[in-house]
Design a protein around this motif. Structure first.
Motif, PDB file in Angstrom:
ATOM      1  N   PHE A 134       0.827  -1.209   0.000  1.00  0.00           N
ATOM      2  CA  PHE A 134       0.000   0.000   0.000  1.00  0.00           C
ATOM      3  C   PHE A 134       0.862   1.260   0.000  1.00  0.00           C
ATOM      4  O   PHE A 134       0.564   2.224  -0.711  1.00  0.00           O
ATOM      5  N   VAL A 135       1.931   1.256   0.794  1.00  0.00           N
ATOM      6  CA  VAL A 135       2.818   2.431   0.844  1.00  0.00           C
ATOM      7  C   VAL A 135       3.437   2.677  -0.528  1.00  0.00           C
ATOM      8  O   VAL A 135       3.427   3.812  -1.036  1.00  0.00           O
ATOM      9  N   PHE A 136       3.981   1.638  -1.141  1.00  0.00           N
ATOM     10  CA  PHE A 136       4.590   1.798  -2.466  1.00  0.00           C
ATOM     11  C   PHE A 136       3.557   2.228  -3.513  1.00  0.00           C
ATOM     12  O   PHE A 136       3.864   3.043  -4.391  1.00  0.00           O
ATOM     13  N   THR A 137       2.355   1.703  -3.415  1.00  0.00           N
ATOM     14  CA  THR A 137       1.298   2.114  -4.336  1.00  0.00           C
ATOM     15  C   THR A 137       1.000   3.603  -4.173  1.00  0.00           C
ATOM     16  O   THR A 137       0.855   4.330  -5.159  1.00  0.00           O
ATOM     17  N   GLY A 138       0.929   4.065  -2.938  1.00  0.00           N
ATOM     18  CA  GLY A 138       0.695   5.488  -2.677  1.00  0.00           C
ATOM     19  C   GLY A 138       1.815   6.353  -3.225  1.00  0.00           C
ATOM     20  O   GLY A 138       1.560   7.385  -3.858  1.00  0.00           O
ATOM     21  N   VAL A 139       3.034   5.930  -3.002  1.00  0.00           N
ATOM     22  CA  VAL A 139       4.174   6.684  -3.530  1.00  0.00           C
ATOM     23  C   VAL A 139       4.141   6.686  -5.057  1.00  0.00           C
ATOM     24  O   VAL A 139       4.374   7.724  -5.697  1.00  0.00           O
ATOM     25  N   PHE A 140       3.829   5.549  -5.656  1.00  0.00           N
ATOM     26  CA  PHE A 140       3.749   5.449  -7.119  1.00  0.00           C
ATOM     27  C   PHE A 140       2.654   6.368  -7.667  1.00  0.00           C
ATOM     28  O   PHE A 140       2.866   7.076  -8.654  1.00  0.00           O
ATOM     29  N   PHE A 141       1.471   6.369  -7.024  1.00  0.00           N
ATOM     30  CA  PHE A 141       0.383   7.268  -7.453  1.00  0.00           C
ATOM     31  C   PHE A 141       0.820   8.729  -7.358  1.00  0.00           C
ATOM     32  O   PHE A 141       0.578   9.519  -8.273  1.00  0.00           O
ATOM     33  N   ALA A 142       1.432   9.099  -6.232  1.00  0.00           N
ATOM     34  CA  ALA A 142       1.863  10.484  -6.044  1.00  0.00           C
ATOM     35  C   ALA A 142       2.924  10.865  -7.079  1.00  0.00           C
ATOM     36  O   ALA A 142       2.863  11.956  -7.658  1.00  0.00           O
ATOM     37  N   LEU A 143       3.856   9.970  -7.323  1.00  0.00           N
ATOM     38  CA  LEU A 143       4.900  10.234  -8.310  1.00  0.00           C
ATOM     39  C   LEU A 143       4.302  10.367  -9.712  1.00  0.00           C
ATOM     40  O   LEU A 143       4.669  11.281 -10.465  1.00  0.00           O
ATOM     41  N   THR A 144       3.375   9.495 -10.045  1.00  0.00           N
ATOM     42  CA  THR A 144       2.707   9.563 -11.352  1.00  0.00           C
ATOM     43  C   THR A 144       1.973  10.886 -11.513  1.00  0.00           C
ATOM     44  O   THR A 144       2.080  11.547 -12.553  1.00  0.00           O
ATOM     45  N   ASP A 145       1.227  11.296 -10.488  1.00  0.00           N
ATOM     46  CA  ASP A 145       0.510  12.570 -10.564  1.00  0.00           C
ATOM     47  C   ASP A 145       1.467  13.748 -10.663  1.00  0.00           C
ATOM     48  O   ASP A 145       1.196  14.715 -11.379  1.00  0.00           O
ATOM     49  N   TYR A 146       2.589  13.672  -9.968  1.00  0.00           N
ATOM     50  CA  TYR A 146       3.592  14.733 -10.040  1.00  0.00           C
ATOM     51  C   TYR A 146       4.149  14.838 -11.458  1.00  0.00           C
ATOM     52  O   TYR A 146       4.258  15.931 -12.018  1.00  0.00           O
ATOM     53  N   ILE A 147       4.487  13.704 -12.046  1.00  0.00           N
ATOM     54  CA  ILE A 147       5.026  13.692 -13.414  1.00  0.00           C
ATOM     55  C   ILE A 147       4.005  14.239 -14.401  1.00  0.00           C
ATOM     56  O   ILE A 147       4.332  15.063 -15.261  1.00  0.00           O
ATOM     57  N   VAL A 148       2.756  13.813 -14.263  1.00  0.00           N
ATOM     58  CA  VAL A 148       1.691  14.294 -15.157  1.00  0.00           C
ATOM     59  C   VAL A 148       1.489  15.801 -14.984  1.00  0.00           C
ATOM     60  O   VAL A 148       1.309  16.525 -15.970  1.00  0.00           O
ATOM     61  N   SER A 149       1.532  16.292 -13.757  1.00  0.00           N
ATOM     62  CA  SER A 149       1.333  17.731 -13.538  1.00  0.00           C
ATOM     63  C   SER A 149       2.484  18.541 -14.138  1.00  0.00           C
ATOM     64  O   SER A 149       2.264  19.628 -14.672  1.00  0.00           O
ATOM     65  N   LYS A 150       3.698  18.041 -14.053  1.00  0.00           N
ATOM     66  CA  LYS A 150       4.844  18.734 -14.652  1.00  0.00           C
ATOM     67  C   LYS A 150       4.773  18.685 -16.165  1.00  0.00           C
ATOM     68  O   LYS A 150       5.113  19.661 -16.838  1.00  0.00           O
ATOM     69  N   LYS A 151       4.300  17.589 -16.705  1.00  0.00           N
ATOM     70  CA  LYS A 151       4.153  17.459 -18.155  1.00  0.00           C
ATOM     71  C   LYS A 151       3.136  18.463 -18.669  1.00  0.00           C
ATOM     72  O   LYS A 151       3.312  19.068 -19.721  1.00  0.00           O
TER      73      LYS A 151
END
Length: 166
Positions: A145-162
């Motif tokens: 669950f922790v890694f999934t949360g980090v992955f979701f946050a990282l994905t959203d961060y990358i998408v927002s920067k894009k």
């Protein structure tokens, strides 16, 4: 074509019974919360420190789940079904109407991680009643669950920067 689009658009209202069902689930959680609270207060003098901690963690767990349900009901209804236009703005929580699907996803995984943390802490306090296999599964699920949360946050961060041209 216009008729099909109208049917598809109106189909969003099929989600309303799901949200009403979650509200019903809140009443069930309230019953569980009150039952645990009553037991804790009634048994206060006789129970051990570990039992009182486990009971308090159960109350916390149920509260977190109830908060998660409220977040899903309010945000999901607002995002997918209809805006809360008939509710006075000073009576609405500040986040209603501002939560995007991406925000909802992150709030959901954050709440799940918090619930998993409480469950893991409860297992650690009650370690004598858990086998090594059970503890390893609980830790493994929590880490997932922790890694999934980090992955979701990282994905959203990358998408927002894009989206900002980066």
């Amino acid at each position: 074509m216009k008729k099909i689009e109208s049917i598809v658009f109106r189909s969003r209202w099929l989600l309303a019974p799901f949200f009403l069902g979650l509200i019903l689930a809140l009443f069930i959680l309230l019953g569980k919360f009150l039952k645990e609270l009553f037991w804790l207060v009634y048994s206060f003098a006789e129970i051990s420190k570990n039992d009182s901690l486990i009971s308090i963690l159960t109350l916390l767990d149920v509260t977190l789940i109830a908060c998660l349900i409220i977040i899903i009901v309010f945000s999901g209804y607002d995002i997918f079904v209809s805006k809360f236009s008939h509710i006075e703005s000073d009576k609405k929580p500040g986040w209603v109407g501002k939560v995007t699907f991406s925000d909802l996803k992150l709030k959901l995984i954050t709440a799940i991680v918090a619930i998993s943390s409480v469950e893991l802490l409860r297992a650690i306090i009650n370690i004598d009643n858990n086998t090594n296999d059970v503890m390893m599964w609980k830790v493994g699920v929590h880490i997932t669950f922790v890694f999934t949360g980090v992955f979701f946050a990282l994905t959203d961060y990358i998408v927002s920067k894009k989206g900002q041209g980066h």
